[in-house]
Design an enzyme around this catalytic site. Structure first.
Site, mmCIF file in Angstrom:
data_model
loop_
_atom_site.group_PDB
_atom_site.id
_atom_site.type_symbol
_atom_site.label_atom_id
_atom_site.label_comp_id
_atom_site.label_asym_id
_atom_site.label_seq_id
_atom_site.Cartn_x
_atom_site.Cartn_y
_atom_site.Cartn_z
ATOM 1 N N LYS A 361 0.850 -1.187 0.000
ATOM 2 C CA LYS A 361 0.000 0.000 0.000
ATOM 3 C C LYS A 361 0.889 1.241 0.000
ATOM 4 O O LYS A 361 1.706 1.431 0.896
ATOM 5 C CB LYS A 361 -0.895 0.008 1.245
ATOM 6 C CG LYS A 361 -1.887 -1.140 1.296
ATOM 7 C CD LYS A 361 -2.671 -1.118 2.597
ATOM 8 C CE LYS A 361 -3.610 -2.311 2.716
ATOM 9 N NZ LYS A 361 -4.732 -2.255 1.771
ATOM 10 N N ARG A 438 -10.112 -11.601 0.851
ATOM 11 C CA ARG A 438 -10.994 -12.572 0.208
ATOM 12 C C ARG A 438 -10.346 -13.954 0.134
ATOM 13 O O ARG A 438 -11.035 -14.972 0.125
ATOM 14 C CB ARG A 438 -11.392 -12.067 -1.179
ATOM 15 C CG ARG A 438 -10.247 -11.944 -2.155
ATOM 16 C CD ARG A 438 -10.585 -11.055 -3.342
ATOM 17 N NE ARG A 438 -10.676 -9.653 -2.966
ATOM 18 C CZ ARG A 438 -11.015 -8.681 -3.800
ATOM 19 N NH1 ARG A 438 -11.296 -8.955 -5.069
ATOM 20 N NH2 ARG A 438 -11.082 -7.436 -3.385
#
Length: 580
Positions: A361, A438
Protein backbone atom coordinates in the site's frame (compact mmCIF):
# COMPACT_ATOMS: atom_id res chain seq x y z
CA UNK A 1 10.71 -13.78 16.68
CA UNK A 2 10.43 -11.60 19.78
CA UNK A 3 7.77 -9.46 18.14
CA UNK A 4 5.77 -12.56 17.35
CA UNK A 5 5.64 -14.21 20.71
CA UNK A 6 5.38 -11.48 23.30
CA UNK A 7 1.62 -11.10 23.05
CA UNK A 8 1.16 -14.86 23.03
CA UNK A 9 3.09 -15.08 26.28
CA UNK A 10 1.52 -12.05 27.89
CA UNK A 11 -2.04 -12.99 27.18
CA UNK A 12 -1.47 -16.42 28.68
CA UNK A 13 -0.26 -14.78 31.88
CA UNK A 14 -3.57 -13.02 32.46
CA UNK A 15 -4.91 -14.13 35.81
CA UNK A 16 -8.33 -12.53 35.62
CA UNK A 17 -10.52 -10.39 33.42
CA UNK A 18 -14.06 -9.08 33.48
CA UNK A 19 -16.45 -11.28 31.49
CA UNK A 20 -17.93 -8.14 30.00
CA UNK A 21 -14.80 -6.23 29.07
CA UNK A 22 -11.40 -7.27 27.66
CA UNK A 23 -8.18 -6.79 29.56
CA UNK A 24 -6.00 -8.50 26.90
CA UNK A 25 -3.28 -9.33 29.37
CA UNK A 26 -1.64 -8.38 32.61
CA UNK A 27 1.03 -5.81 31.87
CA UNK A 28 2.19 -5.60 35.47
CA UNK A 29 3.07 -9.29 35.43
CA UNK A 30 5.20 -8.95 32.32
CA UNK A 31 7.11 -6.00 33.68
CA UNK A 32 8.20 -8.08 36.66
CA UNK A 33 9.42 -11.08 34.64
CA UNK A 34 12.93 -11.05 33.15
CA UNK A 35 13.46 -11.79 29.47
CA UNK A 36 13.81 -15.49 28.80
CA UNK A 37 12.42 -18.19 26.53
CA UNK A 38 10.27 -21.20 27.24
CA UNK A 39 8.32 -23.82 25.33
CA UNK A 40 4.54 -23.84 25.64
CA UNK A 41 2.23 -26.70 24.71
CA UNK A 42 -1.49 -26.94 24.13
CA UNK A 43 -1.87 -28.50 27.59
CA UNK A 44 -0.45 -25.34 29.14
CA UNK A 45 -3.42 -23.31 27.98
CA UNK A 46 -6.85 -24.98 28.08
CA UNK A 47 -8.99 -24.27 25.04
CA UNK A 48 -6.04 -23.55 22.76
CA UNK A 49 -6.46 -26.83 20.86
CA UNK A 50 -9.64 -28.84 21.00
CA UNK A 51 -8.01 -31.78 19.26
CA UNK A 52 -5.37 -32.28 21.94
CA UNK A 53 -2.60 -31.81 19.37
CA UNK A 54 0.56 -30.44 20.95
CA UNK A 55 1.54 -27.05 19.59
CA UNK A 56 4.87 -25.69 20.76
CA UNK A 57 5.96 -22.09 20.51
CA UNK A 58 9.23 -20.54 21.58
CA UNK A 59 8.15 -17.57 23.63
CA UNK A 60 10.38 -14.62 24.51
CA UNK A 61 9.24 -12.28 27.24
CA UNK A 62 9.80 -9.12 25.21
CA UNK A 63 7.65 -6.91 23.02
CA UNK A 64 8.08 -4.89 19.85
CA UNK A 65 8.24 -1.31 21.08
CA UNK A 66 7.75 -2.45 24.69
CA UNK A 67 4.10 -1.47 24.38
CA UNK A 68 1.58 -3.12 26.66
CA UNK A 69 -1.97 -1.95 27.36
CA UNK A 70 -2.90 -0.88 30.85
CA UNK A 71 -5.50 -2.83 32.78
CA UNK A 72 -8.55 -0.57 32.83
CA UNK A 73 -11.41 -0.91 35.28
CA UNK A 74 -14.64 -0.68 33.28
CA UNK A 75 -17.08 1.99 34.49
CA UNK A 76 -19.95 0.54 36.49
CA UNK A 77 -23.19 2.40 35.82
CA UNK A 78 -26.50 1.34 37.33
CA UNK A 79 -29.68 2.03 35.34
CA UNK A 80 -33.12 2.50 36.88
CA UNK A 81 -36.49 2.98 35.16
CA UNK A 82 -38.66 5.46 37.11
CA UNK A 83 -41.85 7.48 36.89
CA UNK A 84 -40.53 10.30 39.09
CA UNK A 85 -41.80 13.85 38.64
CA UNK A 86 -39.04 15.63 36.69
CA UNK A 87 -39.43 18.75 38.83
CA UNK A 88 -38.82 16.79 42.01
CA UNK A 89 -35.98 14.57 40.74
CA UNK A 90 -32.79 15.21 42.68
CA UNK A 91 -29.34 14.75 41.17
CA UNK A 92 -26.58 16.34 39.14
CA UNK A 93 -28.11 16.69 35.66
CA UNK A 94 -31.66 16.36 34.38
CA UNK A 95 -31.39 15.76 30.61
CA UNK A 96 -34.40 16.29 28.39
CA UNK A 97 -34.54 14.95 24.84
CA UNK A 98 -36.53 17.40 22.71
CA UNK A 99 -37.57 17.50 19.07
CA UNK A 100 -37.91 20.68 17.05
CA UNK A 101 -41.67 20.38 17.47
CA UNK A 102 -41.32 20.23 21.27
CA UNK A 103 -39.59 23.61 21.23
CA UNK A 104 -42.70 25.32 19.82
CA UNK A 105 -43.99 28.30 21.82
CA UNK A 106 -47.30 30.16 22.02
CA UNK A 107 -47.90 33.86 21.36
CA UNK A 108 -46.53 34.65 24.83
CA UNK A 109 -43.24 32.81 24.13
CA UNK A 110 -44.27 30.05 26.53
CA UNK A 111 -43.60 26.37 25.85
CA UNK A 112 -46.57 24.33 24.69
CA UNK A 113 -44.94 20.97 25.44
CA UNK A 114 -46.27 19.82 28.86
CA UNK A 115 -42.91 18.76 30.36
CA UNK A 116 -41.01 21.83 29.14
CA UNK A 117 -43.91 24.03 30.25
CA UNK A 118 -43.84 22.47 33.73
CA UNK A 119 -40.07 22.87 34.06
CA UNK A 120 -40.17 26.43 32.79
CA UNK A 121 -42.91 27.35 35.26
CA UNK A 122 -40.78 25.99 38.10
CA UNK A 123 -37.86 28.06 36.80
CA UNK A 124 -39.93 31.27 36.42
CA UNK A 125 -39.49 31.34 32.63
CA UNK A 126 -35.69 31.08 32.70
CA UNK A 127 -35.64 27.86 30.63
CA UNK A 128 -37.43 29.48 27.68
CA UNK A 129 -35.28 32.58 28.00
CA UNK A 130 -32.00 30.64 28.19
CA UNK A 131 -32.88 28.33 25.28
CA UNK A 132 -33.62 31.41 23.17
CA UNK A 133 -30.33 33.04 24.11
CA UNK A 134 -28.44 29.83 23.31
CA UNK A 135 -30.31 29.53 20.00
CA UNK A 136 -31.40 26.02 20.94
CA UNK A 137 -34.13 24.80 18.56
CA UNK A 138 -34.07 21.02 19.09
CA UNK A 139 -32.12 20.21 15.94
CA UNK A 140 -30.28 16.90 15.91
CA UNK A 141 -26.82 17.31 17.40
CA UNK A 142 -27.68 20.44 19.40
CA UNK A 143 -27.24 20.40 23.17
CA UNK A 144 -27.08 22.94 25.95
CA UNK A 145 -26.37 22.52 29.67
CA UNK A 146 -27.78 25.18 31.97
CA UNK A 147 -27.26 25.77 35.69
CA UNK A 148 -30.58 27.21 36.78
CA UNK A 149 -31.79 27.37 40.40
CA UNK A 150 -35.26 26.13 41.27
CA UNK A 151 -35.12 22.41 40.48
CA UNK A 152 -34.00 19.37 42.45
CA UNK A 153 -31.27 18.85 39.85
CA UNK A 154 -28.14 20.99 39.87
CA UNK A 155 -28.23 21.37 36.08
CA UNK A 156 -30.70 20.89 33.27
CA UNK A 157 -29.60 19.82 29.80
CA UNK A 158 -31.63 20.07 26.62
CA UNK A 159 -30.58 17.68 23.85
CA UNK A 160 -31.91 17.97 20.31
CA UNK A 161 -33.48 14.94 18.62
CA UNK A 162 -34.28 16.55 15.27
CA UNK A 163 -37.65 16.79 13.57
CA UNK A 164 -39.19 13.50 14.66
CA UNK A 165 -36.68 11.95 17.06
CA UNK A 166 -38.36 8.54 17.25
CA UNK A 167 -35.74 6.43 15.45
CA UNK A 168 -33.07 4.31 17.15
CA UNK A 169 -30.14 6.52 16.02
CA UNK A 170 -31.76 9.59 17.61
CA UNK A 171 -32.21 7.85 20.96
CA UNK A 172 -28.69 6.41 20.84
CA UNK A 173 -27.35 9.90 20.12
CA UNK A 174 -29.34 11.12 23.12
CA UNK A 175 -27.55 8.57 25.30
CA UNK A 176 -24.17 9.62 23.90
CA UNK A 177 -24.99 13.28 24.60
CA UNK A 178 -25.95 12.34 28.17
CA UNK A 179 -22.52 10.73 28.57
CA UNK A 180 -20.80 13.82 27.16
CA UNK A 181 -22.67 16.14 29.53
CA UNK A 182 -21.92 13.87 32.50
CA UNK A 183 -18.20 13.83 31.69
CA UNK A 184 -18.03 17.62 31.32
CA UNK A 185 -19.84 18.26 34.58
CA UNK A 186 -18.18 15.34 36.41
CA UNK A 187 -21.68 14.23 37.32
CA UNK A 188 -22.35 11.22 39.53
CA UNK A 189 -26.03 10.70 38.76
CA UNK A 190 -28.12 11.77 35.77
CA UNK A 191 -31.77 11.49 34.74
CA UNK A 192 -33.02 11.17 31.16
CA UNK A 193 -36.55 12.03 30.03
CA UNK A 194 -38.19 12.60 26.66
CA UNK A 195 -40.11 15.84 26.38
CA UNK A 196 -42.86 13.92 24.58
CA UNK A 197 -43.22 10.16 25.02
CA UNK A 198 -47.04 10.05 24.97
CA UNK A 199 -47.22 9.07 21.31
CA UNK A 200 -44.83 6.15 21.68
CA UNK A 201 -46.15 2.60 21.76
CA UNK A 202 -44.99 0.15 24.41
CA UNK A 203 -42.54 -1.42 21.95
CA UNK A 204 -41.23 2.00 20.95
CA UNK A 205 -40.65 2.91 24.60
CA UNK A 206 -38.69 -0.31 25.13
CA UNK A 207 -36.64 0.41 22.01
CA UNK A 208 -36.01 3.97 23.20
CA UNK A 209 -34.84 2.79 26.63
CA UNK A 210 -32.53 0.26 24.97
CA UNK A 211 -31.00 2.86 22.65
CA UNK A 212 -30.57 5.47 25.40
CA UNK A 213 -28.90 2.98 27.74
CA UNK A 214 -26.68 1.65 24.96
CA UNK A 215 -25.69 5.13 23.80
CA UNK A 216 -24.80 6.17 27.33
CA UNK A 217 -22.63 3.14 28.05
CA UNK A 218 -20.81 3.51 24.73
CA UNK A 219 -20.50 7.27 25.18
CA UNK A 220 -18.95 6.93 28.63
CA UNK A 221 -16.40 4.37 27.44
CA UNK A 222 -12.99 5.74 26.48
CA UNK A 223 -10.22 3.47 25.30
CA UNK A 224 -7.31 4.81 27.34
CA UNK A 225 -5.33 1.58 27.60
CA UNK A 226 -2.46 2.98 25.56
CA UNK A 227 -2.28 6.41 27.20
CA UNK A 228 0.12 7.25 30.00
CA UNK A 229 -2.50 9.34 31.81
CA UNK A 230 -6.20 8.57 32.11
CA UNK A 231 -9.26 10.16 33.64
CA UNK A 232 -11.70 8.18 35.75
CA UNK A 233 -15.40 8.29 35.03
CA UNK A 234 -17.50 9.77 37.83
CA UNK A 235 -20.92 8.71 36.53
CA UNK A 236 -22.47 6.00 38.69
CA UNK A 237 -26.23 6.02 38.13
CA UNK A 238 -28.74 6.90 35.42
CA UNK A 239 -32.50 7.17 35.90
CA UNK A 240 -34.66 6.75 32.79
CA UNK A 241 -37.90 8.60 33.46
CA UNK A 242 -41.24 8.37 31.69
CA UNK A 243 -40.74 5.25 29.57
CA UNK A 244 -42.40 2.91 32.03
CA UNK A 245 -41.22 0.55 34.74
CA UNK A 246 -41.26 -3.17 35.44
CA UNK A 247 -39.40 -6.38 34.56
CA UNK A 248 -39.80 -6.05 30.79
CA UNK A 249 -38.13 -2.65 30.70
CA UNK A 250 -35.44 -3.76 33.13
CA UNK A 251 -34.73 -6.77 30.88
CA UNK A 252 -34.39 -4.47 27.87
CA UNK A 253 -31.91 -2.24 29.70
CA UNK A 254 -29.91 -5.29 30.78
CA UNK A 255 -29.89 -6.43 27.15
CA UNK A 256 -28.50 -3.01 26.16
CA UNK A 257 -25.67 -3.44 28.65
CA UNK A 258 -24.87 -6.94 27.33
CA UNK A 259 -24.78 -5.83 23.70
CA UNK A 260 -22.74 -2.76 24.65
CA UNK A 261 -20.16 -4.94 26.40
CA UNK A 262 -19.74 -6.83 23.11
CA UNK A 263 -19.40 -3.57 21.19
CA UNK A 264 -16.76 -2.27 23.60
CA UNK A 265 -14.88 -5.57 23.31
CA UNK A 266 -14.96 -5.27 19.52
CA UNK A 267 -13.83 -1.64 19.61
CA UNK A 268 -10.87 -2.43 21.83
CA UNK A 269 -9.82 -5.31 19.60
CA UNK A 270 -9.75 -3.02 16.55
CA UNK A 271 -8.08 -0.16 18.44
CA UNK A 272 -5.20 -2.38 19.59
CA UNK A 273 -2.11 -1.97 17.40
CA UNK A 274 -0.67 -4.80 15.37
CA UNK A 275 2.45 -5.00 17.56
CA UNK A 276 0.13 -5.95 20.42
CA UNK A 277 -2.83 -7.73 18.82
CA UNK A 278 -1.21 -10.52 16.82
CA UNK A 279 -3.13 -13.48 15.37
CA UNK A 280 -2.11 -15.49 18.46
CA UNK A 281 -3.54 -12.87 20.81
CA UNK A 282 -6.75 -12.62 18.81
CA UNK A 283 -7.09 -16.40 19.08
CA UNK A 284 -6.51 -16.30 22.82
CA UNK A 285 -9.11 -13.55 23.25
CA UNK A 286 -11.58 -15.81 21.45
CA UNK A 287 -10.60 -18.72 23.69
CA UNK A 288 -11.24 -16.56 26.75
CA UNK A 289 -14.87 -16.16 25.70
CA UNK A 290 -15.27 -19.93 25.46
CA UNK A 291 -13.56 -20.41 28.82
CA UNK A 292 -15.67 -17.77 30.57
CA UNK A 293 -18.91 -19.27 29.23
CA UNK A 294 -17.89 -22.90 28.90
CA UNK A 295 -21.39 -24.23 29.58
CA UNK A 296 -22.59 -22.86 26.22
CA UNK A 297 -19.36 -22.23 24.28
CA UNK A 298 -16.58 -24.41 22.91
CA UNK A 299 -13.45 -23.34 21.05
CA UNK A 300 -11.19 -24.81 18.39
CA UNK A 301 -7.98 -23.02 17.43
CA UNK A 302 -6.20 -24.54 14.42
CA UNK A 303 -2.47 -24.08 13.86
CA UNK A 304 -0.59 -24.08 10.55
CA UNK A 305 -0.24 -27.87 10.37
CA UNK A 306 -3.93 -28.42 11.04
CA UNK A 307 -4.82 -25.87 8.36
CA UNK A 308 -2.54 -27.70 5.95
CA UNK A 309 -4.39 -30.92 6.69
CA UNK A 310 -7.62 -29.13 5.74
CA UNK A 311 -5.89 -27.90 2.54
CA UNK A 312 -6.43 -24.21 3.31
CA UNK A 313 -3.91 -23.06 0.71
CA UNK A 314 -5.64 -19.76 0.02
CA UNK A 315 -5.51 -18.69 3.69
CA UNK A 316 -2.00 -20.02 4.29
CA UNK A 317 -0.71 -18.25 1.18
CA UNK A 318 -1.62 -14.89 2.70
CA UNK A 319 -0.06 -15.79 6.05
CA UNK A 320 3.22 -17.14 4.63
CA UNK A 321 5.29 -13.94 4.81
CA UNK A 322 4.61 -13.08 8.46
CA UNK A 323 6.81 -13.93 11.44
CA UNK A 324 3.55 -14.19 13.41
CA UNK A 325 1.93 -17.55 12.62
CA UNK A 326 -1.73 -17.72 11.57
CA UNK A 327 -4.43 -18.97 13.94
CA UNK A 328 -7.75 -20.26 12.60
CA UNK A 329 -10.47 -19.52 15.18
CA UNK A 330 -13.72 -21.43 15.60
CA UNK A 331 -16.07 -20.78 18.52
CA UNK A 332 -19.39 -22.60 18.78
CA UNK A 333 -22.41 -21.56 20.84
CA UNK A 334 -24.97 -24.22 21.70
CA UNK A 335 -28.01 -23.42 23.87
CA UNK A 336 -28.46 -25.22 27.17
CA UNK A 337 -32.19 -25.79 26.92
CA UNK A 338 -32.87 -28.27 24.13
CA UNK A 339 -31.57 -28.81 20.60
CA UNK A 340 -31.04 -25.99 18.14
CA UNK A 341 -33.65 -25.58 15.41
CA UNK A 342 -31.35 -23.52 13.20
CA UNK A 343 -27.58 -23.39 12.69
CA UNK A 344 -25.91 -20.10 11.79
CA UNK A 345 -22.34 -19.04 11.02
CA UNK A 346 -20.73 -15.62 11.44
CA UNK A 347 -17.44 -15.33 9.55
CA UNK A 348 -15.12 -12.37 10.06
CA UNK A 349 -12.05 -11.22 8.17
CA UNK A 350 -9.13 -11.34 10.59
CA UNK A 351 -6.13 -9.52 9.11
CA UNK A 352 -4.46 -8.13 12.24
CA UNK A 353 -2.28 -6.10 9.86
CA UNK A 354 -2.32 -5.71 6.10
CA UNK A 355 0.76 -4.23 4.44
CA UNK A 356 -0.59 -5.12 1.00
CA UNK A 357 2.17 -7.69 0.55
CA UNK A 358 4.32 -7.23 -2.58
CA UNK A 359 1.55 -4.97 -3.90
CA UNK A 360 2.40 -2.78 -0.92
CA UNK A 361 0.00 0.00 0.00
CA UNK A 362 1.54 3.32 -1.10
CA UNK A 363 0.48 6.88 -1.70
CA UNK A 364 -2.10 9.20 -0.15
CA UNK A 365 -5.30 7.48 0.88
CA UNK A 366 -3.82 3.99 1.03
CA UNK A 367 -4.52 3.95 4.81
CA UNK A 368 -1.59 1.65 5.59
CA UNK A 369 -1.27 3.38 8.97
CA UNK A 370 -4.79 2.23 9.84
CA UNK A 371 -4.46 -1.36 8.67
CA UNK A 372 -4.79 -2.60 12.23
CA UNK A 373 -8.54 -2.21 11.55
CA UNK A 374 -8.41 -4.83 8.81
CA UNK A 375 -9.59 -7.32 11.43
CA UNK A 376 -12.77 -5.30 12.00
CA UNK A 377 -14.87 -8.16 10.65
CA UNK A 378 -13.40 -10.57 13.17
CA UNK A 379 -13.94 -8.00 15.94
CA UNK A 380 -17.63 -7.83 14.97
CA UNK A 381 -17.89 -11.62 15.06
CA UNK A 382 -16.12 -11.98 18.41
CA UNK A 383 -17.96 -9.00 19.90
CA UNK A 384 -21.23 -10.66 18.92
CA UNK A 385 -19.97 -13.89 20.49
CA UNK A 386 -19.33 -12.13 23.80
CA UNK A 387 -22.82 -10.61 23.77
CA UNK A 388 -24.50 -13.90 22.75
CA UNK A 389 -22.64 -15.66 25.57
CA UNK A 390 -24.37 -13.37 28.08
CA UNK A 391 -27.79 -13.26 26.41
CA UNK A 392 -27.98 -17.06 25.81
CA UNK A 393 -30.70 -17.23 23.13
CA UNK A 394 -32.54 -20.57 22.91
CA UNK A 395 -33.06 -22.74 19.84
CA UNK A 396 -30.11 -21.51 17.79
CA UNK A 397 -26.56 -22.82 17.27
CA UNK A 398 -23.99 -20.25 16.16
CA UNK A 399 -20.51 -20.79 14.77
CA UNK A 400 -18.07 -17.87 14.99
CA UNK A 401 -15.20 -18.29 12.50
CA UNK A 402 -12.09 -16.20 11.87
CA UNK A 403 -9.02 -17.01 9.74
CA UNK A 404 -6.57 -14.76 11.59
CA UNK A 405 -3.21 -13.80 10.08
CA UNK A 406 -1.04 -10.93 8.86
CA UNK A 407 -0.30 -9.93 5.26
CA UNK A 408 3.37 -9.02 5.28
CA UNK A 409 6.41 -9.06 2.96
CA UNK A 410 9.31 -11.52 3.06
CA UNK A 411 11.18 -13.99 0.87
CA UNK A 412 8.67 -16.64 1.91
CA UNK A 413 5.72 -14.46 0.96
CA UNK A 414 3.07 -14.84 -1.70
CA UNK A 415 4.00 -13.14 -4.99
CA UNK A 416 1.84 -11.62 -7.74
CA UNK A 417 1.28 -14.37 -10.28
CA UNK A 418 1.36 -17.20 -7.73
CA UNK A 419 -1.44 -19.76 -7.82
CA UNK A 420 -2.98 -20.95 -4.54
CA UNK A 421 -5.47 -23.76 -4.01
CA UNK A 422 -8.39 -23.29 -1.64
CA UNK A 423 -9.81 -26.02 0.57
CA UNK A 424 -12.68 -26.72 -1.85
CA UNK A 425 -10.11 -27.48 -4.59
CA UNK A 426 -10.56 -24.27 -6.58
CA UNK A 427 -7.40 -22.59 -7.84
CA UNK A 428 -6.73 -18.86 -7.65
CA UNK A 429 -4.18 -16.83 -9.56
CA UNK A 430 -3.04 -14.06 -7.26
CA UNK A 431 -2.83 -11.00 -9.48
CA UNK A 432 -2.80 -8.64 -6.48
CA UNK A 433 -1.44 -9.54 -3.05
CA UNK A 434 -3.39 -6.62 -1.57
CA UNK A 435 -6.65 -8.42 -2.35
CA UNK A 436 -5.80 -10.81 0.47
CA UNK A 437 -8.89 -10.66 2.69
CA UNK A 438 -10.99 -12.57 0.21
CA UNK A 439 -8.32 -15.27 0.06
CA UNK A 440 -8.56 -15.86 3.80
CA UNK A 441 -12.36 -15.70 3.72
CA UNK A 442 -12.46 -18.29 0.92
CA UNK A 443 -11.18 -21.05 3.21
CA UNK A 444 -13.17 -19.71 6.16
CA UNK A 445 -16.41 -19.91 4.16
CA UNK A 446 -15.67 -23.47 3.02
CA UNK A 447 -15.00 -24.39 6.66
CA UNK A 448 -18.27 -22.74 7.75
CA UNK A 449 -20.28 -24.67 5.17
CA UNK A 450 -18.69 -27.90 6.42
CA UNK A 451 -20.19 -27.25 9.88
CA UNK A 452 -23.64 -27.98 8.48
CA UNK A 453 -24.97 -24.44 8.91
CA UNK A 454 -28.04 -23.17 7.07
CA UNK A 455 -27.14 -19.47 6.93
CA UNK A 456 -23.84 -17.59 6.81
CA UNK A 457 -23.12 -13.89 7.23
CA UNK A 458 -19.54 -12.81 6.61
CA UNK A 459 -18.20 -9.39 7.52
CA UNK A 460 -15.04 -7.81 6.16
CA UNK A 461 -13.21 -4.54 5.65
CA UNK A 462 -12.86 -5.82 2.12
CA UNK A 463 -12.72 -3.04 -0.47
CA UNK A 464 -11.97 0.63 -0.83
CA UNK A 465 -14.48 0.48 -3.69
CA UNK A 466 -17.32 0.08 -1.18
CA UNK A 467 -16.18 3.22 0.67
CA UNK A 468 -16.18 5.11 -2.63
CA UNK A 469 -19.69 3.85 -3.38
CA UNK A 470 -21.34 4.28 0.03
CA UNK A 471 -19.10 6.59 2.04
CA UNK A 472 -17.82 6.16 5.60
CA UNK A 473 -21.09 5.38 7.41
CA UNK A 474 -22.87 2.72 5.32
CA UNK A 475 -21.91 -0.92 4.82
CA UNK A 476 -22.63 -2.72 1.56
CA UNK A 477 -24.69 -5.93 1.64
CA UNK A 478 -24.37 -8.60 -1.04
CA UNK A 479 -26.53 -11.73 -1.14
CA UNK A 480 -28.39 -13.80 -3.74
CA UNK A 481 -31.05 -14.63 -1.13
CA UNK A 482 -33.94 -12.17 -0.67
CA UNK A 483 -35.19 -13.76 2.57
CA UNK A 484 -31.79 -13.46 4.22
CA UNK A 485 -31.52 -9.87 3.03
CA UNK A 486 -34.86 -9.05 4.68
CA UNK A 487 -33.78 -10.71 7.94
CA UNK A 488 -30.48 -8.86 8.28
CA UNK A 489 -31.81 -5.50 7.07
CA UNK A 490 -34.67 -5.78 9.58
CA UNK A 491 -32.10 -6.45 12.32
CA UNK A 492 -30.13 -3.37 11.24
CA UNK A 493 -33.28 -1.25 11.47
CA UNK A 494 -33.55 -2.22 15.15
CA UNK A 495 -29.85 -1.72 15.85
CA UNK A 496 -29.74 1.61 14.01
CA UNK A 497 -26.79 0.58 11.83
CA UNK A 498 -26.84 1.53 8.16
CA UNK A 499 -26.73 -1.23 5.53
CA UNK A 500 -27.45 -0.93 1.82
CA UNK A 501 -28.08 -3.90 -0.45
CA UNK A 502 -25.83 -3.90 -3.52
CA UNK A 503 -26.19 -5.89 -6.74
CA UNK A 504 -24.48 -9.21 -7.39
CA UNK A 505 -24.06 -8.70 -11.11
CA UNK A 506 -23.10 -12.15 -12.43
CA UNK A 507 -21.89 -10.77 -15.77
CA UNK A 508 -19.04 -9.03 -13.89
CA UNK A 509 -17.56 -12.46 -13.14
CA UNK A 510 -16.07 -12.44 -16.64
CA UNK A 511 -13.37 -10.06 -15.37
CA UNK A 512 -12.42 -12.57 -12.65
CA UNK A 513 -11.48 -15.41 -15.00
CA UNK A 514 -7.86 -16.53 -15.28
CA UNK A 515 -6.05 -18.05 -18.23
CA UNK A 516 -4.09 -20.47 -16.03
CA UNK A 517 -6.31 -21.05 -12.96
CA UNK A 518 -10.00 -21.15 -12.07
CA UNK A 519 -10.06 -17.44 -11.22
CA UNK A 520 -8.00 -14.39 -10.35
CA UNK A 521 -8.40 -12.71 -6.98
CA UNK A 522 -9.29 -9.25 -8.25
CA UNK A 523 -11.03 -7.92 -11.32
CA UNK A 524 -9.76 -4.37 -11.35
CA UNK A 525 -11.15 -1.02 -10.21
CA UNK A 526 -14.60 -1.04 -11.85
CA UNK A 527 -17.25 -2.61 -9.63
CA UNK A 528 -14.55 -3.72 -7.21
CA UNK A 529 -16.90 -4.38 -4.28
CA UNK A 530 -19.20 -6.45 -6.52
CA UNK A 531 -16.44 -8.60 -8.02
CA UNK A 532 -15.05 -9.18 -4.52
CA UNK A 533 -18.44 -10.47 -3.40
CA UNK A 534 -18.72 -12.65 -6.50
CA UNK A 535 -15.32 -14.12 -5.62
CA UNK A 536 -16.54 -15.08 -2.13
CA UNK A 537 -19.66 -16.65 -3.60
CA UNK A 538 -17.45 -19.30 -5.29
CA UNK A 539 -16.68 -20.78 -1.86
CA UNK A 540 -20.22 -21.08 -0.49
CA UNK A 541 -22.36 -24.20 -0.89
CA UNK A 542 -25.40 -23.51 -3.07
CA UNK A 543 -27.67 -24.96 -0.38
CA UNK A 544 -26.50 -22.44 2.21
CA UNK A 545 -28.04 -18.97 2.45
CA UNK A 546 -25.16 -16.49 2.41
CA UNK A 547 -24.60 -12.77 2.85
CA UNK A 548 -21.43 -10.71 2.58
CA UNK A 549 -21.19 -7.38 4.41
CA UNK A 550 -18.44 -5.02 3.25
CA UNK A 551 -17.88 -2.77 6.28
CA UNK A 552 -14.69 -1.02 5.14
CA UNK A 553 -16.28 2.40 5.68
CA UNK A 554 -18.12 2.24 9.02
CA UNK A 555 -15.52 0.16 10.91
CA UNK A 556 -13.63 3.34 11.86
CA UNK A 557 -14.67 6.80 13.06
CA UNK A 558 -12.07 9.14 11.61
CA UNK A 559 -13.27 12.12 13.64
CA UNK A 560 -12.87 10.27 16.94
CA UNK A 561 -9.86 8.31 15.65
CA UNK A 562 -11.34 5.15 17.09
CA UNK A 563 -13.11 1.96 16.14
CA UNK A 564 -16.92 1.93 16.07
CA UNK A 565 -17.78 -1.69 16.89
CA UNK A 566 -19.88 -1.71 13.74
CA UNK A 567 -21.87 -4.85 12.96
CA UNK A 568 -22.10 -6.25 16.48
CA UNK A 569 -25.61 -5.03 17.43
CA UNK A 570 -27.00 -6.06 14.03
CA UNK A 571 -25.48 -9.54 14.29
CA UNK A 572 -26.88 -10.02 17.79
CA UNK A 573 -30.35 -8.91 16.67
CA UNK A 574 -30.18 -11.28 13.69
CA UNK A 575 -29.20 -14.23 15.86
CA UNK A 576 -32.05 -13.47 18.26
CA UNK A 577 -34.52 -13.27 15.38
CA UNK A 578 -33.44 -16.78 14.38
CA UNK A 579 -33.76 -18.17 17.91
CA UNK A 580 -36.95 -19.76 19.14
Amino acid sequence: MAARVVSLASVFLTSSSSPAYPSFYSSHLLRQIPCFALTLTAKSFPGFSSSGRVMSHTVAMANLGLTLPSIMEPPKISFSAKDTDVVEWKGDILTVGVTEKDMGKDENSKFQNPILKKLDAQLNGLLAEASLEEDFTGKAGQSVVLRLPGLGSKRISLIGLGQSGVAAPAFRSLGEAVATAAKAAKATNVAVVLADSEGLSKESKLAAAYAIASGTVLGIHEDNRYKSETKKTTLKAIDIIGLGTGPELEKKIKYAEEVSSGIIFGRELVNSPANVLTPAVLAEEASKIASAYSDVFSSTILDVEQCKELKMGSYLGVAAASANPPHFIHLCYKPLDGPAKVKLALVGKGLTFDSGGYNIKTGPGCLIELMKFDMGGSAAVLGAAKAIAQIRPPGVEVHFIVAACENMISGAGMRPGDIVTASNGKTIEVNNTDAEGRLTLADALVYACNQGVEKIVDLATLTGACIVALGPSIAGVFTPNDDLAKEVLAASEISGEKLWRMPLEESYWESMKSGVADMVNTGGRQGGAITAALFLKQFVDDKVQWMHIDMAGPVWNDKRKSATGFGIPTLVEWVLKNSS
